[in-house]
Design an enzyme around this catalytic site. Structure first.
Site, PDB file in Angstrom:
ATOM      1  N   GLU B  60       0.866  -1.178   0.000  1.00  0.00           N
ATOM      2  CA  GLU B  60       0.000   0.000   0.000  1.00  0.00           C
ATOM      3  C   GLU B  60       0.896   1.220   0.000  1.00  0.00           C
ATOM      4  O   GLU B  60       1.736   1.391   0.882  1.00  0.00           O
ATOM      5  CB  GLU B  60      -0.843   0.042   1.266  1.00  0.00           C
ATOM      6  CG  GLU B  60      -1.992  -0.919   1.266  1.00  0.00           C
ATOM      7  CD  GLU B  60      -2.712  -0.811   2.592  1.00  0.00           C
ATOM      8  OE1 GLU B  60      -3.032   0.302   3.011  1.00  0.00           O
ATOM      9  OE2 GLU B  60      -2.913  -1.861   3.209  1.00  0.00           O
ATOM     10  N   ASP B  71      -4.950   9.292  10.499  1.00  0.00           N
ATOM     11  CA  ASP B  71      -3.567   8.890  10.742  1.00  0.00           C
ATOM     12  C   ASP B  71      -2.979   9.479  12.006  1.00  0.00           C
ATOM     13  O   ASP B  71      -3.222  10.626  12.354  1.00  0.00           O
ATOM     14  CB  ASP B  71      -2.701   9.256   9.537  1.00  0.00           C
ATOM     15  CG  ASP B  71      -2.975   8.325   8.372  1.00  0.00           C
ATOM     16  OD1 ASP B  71      -2.829   7.098   8.568  1.00  0.00           O
ATOM     17  OD2 ASP B  71      -3.373   8.794   7.295  1.00  0.00           O
ATOM     18  N   TYR B 185      -9.871  -4.979   4.284  1.00  0.00           N
ATOM     19  CA  TYR B 185      -8.950  -4.424   5.274  1.00  0.00           C
ATOM     20  C   TYR B 185      -9.684  -4.385   6.611  1.00  0.00           C
ATOM     21  O   TYR B 185     -10.633  -3.635   6.782  1.00  0.00           O
ATOM     22  CB  TYR B 185      -8.554  -3.009   4.831  1.00  0.00           C
ATOM     23  CG  TYR B 185      -7.420  -2.348   5.586  1.00  0.00           C
ATOM     24  CD1 TYR B 185      -7.296  -2.442   6.965  1.00  0.00           C
ATOM     25  CD2 TYR B 185      -6.474  -1.589   4.890  1.00  0.00           C
ATOM     26  CE1 TYR B 185      -6.255  -1.823   7.631  1.00  0.00           C
ATOM     27  CE2 TYR B 185      -5.426  -0.952   5.553  1.00  0.00           C
ATOM     28  CZ  TYR B 185      -5.334  -1.071   6.928  1.00  0.00           C
ATOM     29  OH  TYR B 185      -4.308  -0.441   7.586  1.00  0.00           O
TER      30      TYR B 185
END
Lengths: 415, 277
Positions: B60, B71, B185
């Site tokens: 990725e 994040d 995911y």
């Protein structure tokens, strides 16, 4: 790019937004990490339930009356009107609200919602500090834990508000990332929420963010427009001709405009932060100079580079120093229901001085943008016309920063 | 060993072949995440080649974004460094084109929908396909908003990898799992990205359940940093995604230049790959 043609209106009219997906025309929506999806669904459900529960509105109304001091009055700005020499200028006195700005209308509403959802911890972002203070205030009143994220640049320039928040038991966390302003404070609040979402409610301070926030904040702020309309009809026997508000994220403007958008005869004007100039990086006027894009969970007008990276923005006013704007403003912009314009830092500072000396009111620097446009426009309009400007907040928080800027202008002699 | 790929889906073709080959060897996927352009794109190219040599199954590639709300500090800082060093999408696609010509592991872009939307969905997907990317992971695009991108990716044979998290209710998780292409995911913890020391409670059961809801492999990410964790996950999932720990390593080695970074990364990732079985 804005479409040259106005988009079609929903069947019930321009006010019949958002739809079930949080869409205001093509704007709005919910662009967030999956971690937050369930919490936003929960918030939507809790809000729908609260709206259907008369005891919720009764409790909020009672607080707005006895705790905030609503309804706030409309004041005829006699000497400012004389100065402009044209239309009558009236102030909707949100600056007289408890905590000194309109922000408290929203934080009390969302605080009650948080308690309905059983959440005991509140997080918020703040730019000018007014929303932070209003959140800290609501949390103290309700007995909720409170953490406020604030860009370190704003911590510096809005110091009095930082002190108030801490005195009411809130933890203020300075944010050092990015431009250290409102946008970065929202990023940090969202990151906190990613890890705390099951026990924490995020009281967002403007009509921005993912669905259902833009709608909830607008609804809680709509008391401003409703009271304004009622006052004008009862006391002046007529609707106002023109209503003006400053627009950063756009919460005072949304609350002022939303109850008026179906009143076709009323001209509505939103004033953005024109900063130093129209050059990219020198202003924070998303509707005046931006493009359709996604920021902080919704599609609206944003200031971005061609790769979609958020642009640097500037405004002398911490509360308008934001590269996006609420999606409903984008909708009103594209449907041409509201006019959006901008004034510069210098014009806003001049308006601050003018209103301080001629009306005995220190307006917030954010509000000073709306005032600057109003004075210019009133001069061009006949004496029979009534312009109402939303006096969204008081300027005590800005006094020190204005004195600092003035002394820099004077060669720093008094710095 | 059963293979979880869907042979009918064109969109997941290169990924499906990769997962089928792993299954045949009785191995699990080690899927590293690196930030494109940190500290520069030459280094990223060297790192991609190193990851391929180390045996990474898929990679990725994070597209730097100015406001990444999902994040943690490590990836945020890497995005800031990349943008400060002059990262642009044009340079990114040019580098990816070189990389996909040199490595056998499929490469996906992890990219904010803000960036895709601004470039234009058709144009972004065309550019991605032309550069040889195998798919997209769009962490801020929930199911409800994804119809257009989903259709566009299918048209270009790109996978659109979706994420489920611990806060996703079961019914919704099943729907996401069903609609994910390439792989699914599974985010192990609620929160932002960042290395964590333990695997969270309930993860094993959740992954087992998810594997019954989808035809594509289930990879687990968020907080994976050691061979021990990779080994643990390999017992239950189809693979492990390693992000912040690798990004931190790249940051620490940056001063040694592209080859130095590549060497350091290769041996570190090879240990993780060995644990993925």
């Amino acid at each position: 790019m804005p479409s040259p043609l106005s988009p079609p209106l929903p069947a019930g009219g321009i006010s019949q937004v958002p739809d079930a997906h949080g869409r205001f025309g093509r704007f709005g929506g919910r662009y967030v990490p999956e971690t937050l999806s369930a919490a936003l669904d929960q918030l939507q459900a809790a809000y729908d339930e609260a709206r259907a529960d008369p005891s919720f509105q009764a409790e909020l109304d009672q607080l707005l009356a006895a705790f905030v001091g609503r309804p706030t009055p409309l004041l005829f700005a006699k000497r400012l009107t004389e100065y402009a020499g044209g239309a009558q200028i009236w102030f909707k006195r949100e600056d007289l609200s408890h905590t000194g700005a309109h922000k408290i209308n929203n934080t009390l509403g969302q605080g009650l919602l948080a308690m309905r959802m059983g959440k005991k911890r509140i997080i918020a972002e703040t730019g000018a500090g007014q929303h932070g203070v209003a959140t800290a205030t609501a949390c103290a009143r309700f007995g909720l834990d409170c953490v406020v994220y604030m860009g370190s640049e704003d911590v510096r320039r809005q110091e009095p508000n930082v002190r108030s928040m801490r005195m009411m038991g809130a933890e203020v966390r300075p944010v050092e990332s990015g431009s250290r302003t409102l946008r970065d404070a929202i990023n940090e609040a969202m990151r906190d929420w990613m890890g705390s979402v099951e026990t924490t409610h995020y009281i967002i301070g403007s009509v921005v963010g993912p669905h259902p926030f833009p709608r909830i904040v607008r609804d809680f702020q709509s008391v401003i427009g409703k009271e304004t309309l009622l006052f004008c009809q009862k006391e002046l026997g007529r609707d106002p001709d023109c209503v003006v508000a400053c627009v950063g994220g756009g919460s005072n403007a949304a609350g002022m405009f939303y109850p008026l958008v179906e009143h076709k005869g009323i001209r509505l004007v939103g004033v953005e932060a024109g900063g130093r100039s129209a050059k990219p990086g020198d202003h924070a006027a998303s509707l005046s100079y931006g493009n359709a894009g996604i920021l902080h969970g919704s599609l609206s007008y944003v200031l971005q580079d061609p790769d979609g990276q958020t642009a640097d923005v500037h405004s002398v006013s911490a509360g308008l120093d934001y590269p996006g704007v609420g999606p409903e403003h984008a909708w009103w912009h594209d449907t041409k229901r509201v006019e959006y314009t901008s004034v510069t830092d210098a014009e806003a500072l001049d308006a601050f001085d003018l209103v301080a000396r001629r009306e005995g009111i220190l307006p917030a620097l954010e509000t000073s943008h709306a005032l600057a446009w109003t004075v210019k426009e009133a001069a061009r309009r006949p004496k029979e016309e009534v312009i109402v400007v939303c006096m969204s907040g008081r300027g005590d928080k800005d006094a020190a920063e204005i004195a600092r800027l003035r002394s820099l202008e004077n060669g720093g002699a008094h710095a | 060993m059963t293979s979880h790929h869907d042979p009918k889906s064109q969109a997941s073709k290169p990924l499906a072949a990769t997962f089928a080959a792993l299954a045949k060897d009785g191995r699990k996927a080690l899927a590293p995440f690196v930030t494109a352009g940190d500290p520069d794109l030459d280094t990223t190219l060297a790192v991609l080649e190193a990851l391929d040599r180390a045996g990474a199954a898929v990679c990725e590639l994070g597209v730097p974004y100015s406001d990444p709300i999902a994040d943690g500090p490590v990836i945020q800082a890497s995005y800031t460094r990349a943008l400060a060093s002059g990262f642009t999408l044009e340079k990114f696609f040019a580098m990816v084109r070189k990389a996909t010509g040199r490595v056998k592991m499929p490469i996906l872009a992890m990219v904010s929908y803000s960036i895709i939307y601004r470039r234009g969905i058709d144009r972004f997907v065309d550019d991605a396909a032309a550069a040889g990317l195998a798919g997209l992971v769009v962490p801020d695009l929930p199911l409800e908003e994804s119809e257009v991108l989903d259709a566009t990716c299918k048209g270009a044979n790109l996978a659109l990898v979706r994420l489920v998290t611990p806060t996703t209710p079961p019914e919704r998780a099943a729907e996401i799992a069903k609609r994910s292409t390439g792989f699914l995911y599974c985010v192990s913890v609620a929160g932002v990205t960042g290395a964590r020391t333990d695997l969270p409670e309930g993860l094993v059961e959740r992954v087992k359940w998810l594997r019954t809801k989808t035809d594509v492999p289930v990879l687990v990410g968020f907080g994976v940093s050691t061979p021990e964790q990779v080994k643990l996950l390999s017992g239950v999932a189809d693979g492990a995604i390693v992000g912040s720990a690798l990004v931190r390593r790249v940051g620490e080695l940056a001063a040694e230049g592209p080859e130095g970074v590549a060497r350091g990364v290769e041996s570190w990732v090879a240990d993780l790959v060995n644990a993925a079985r």
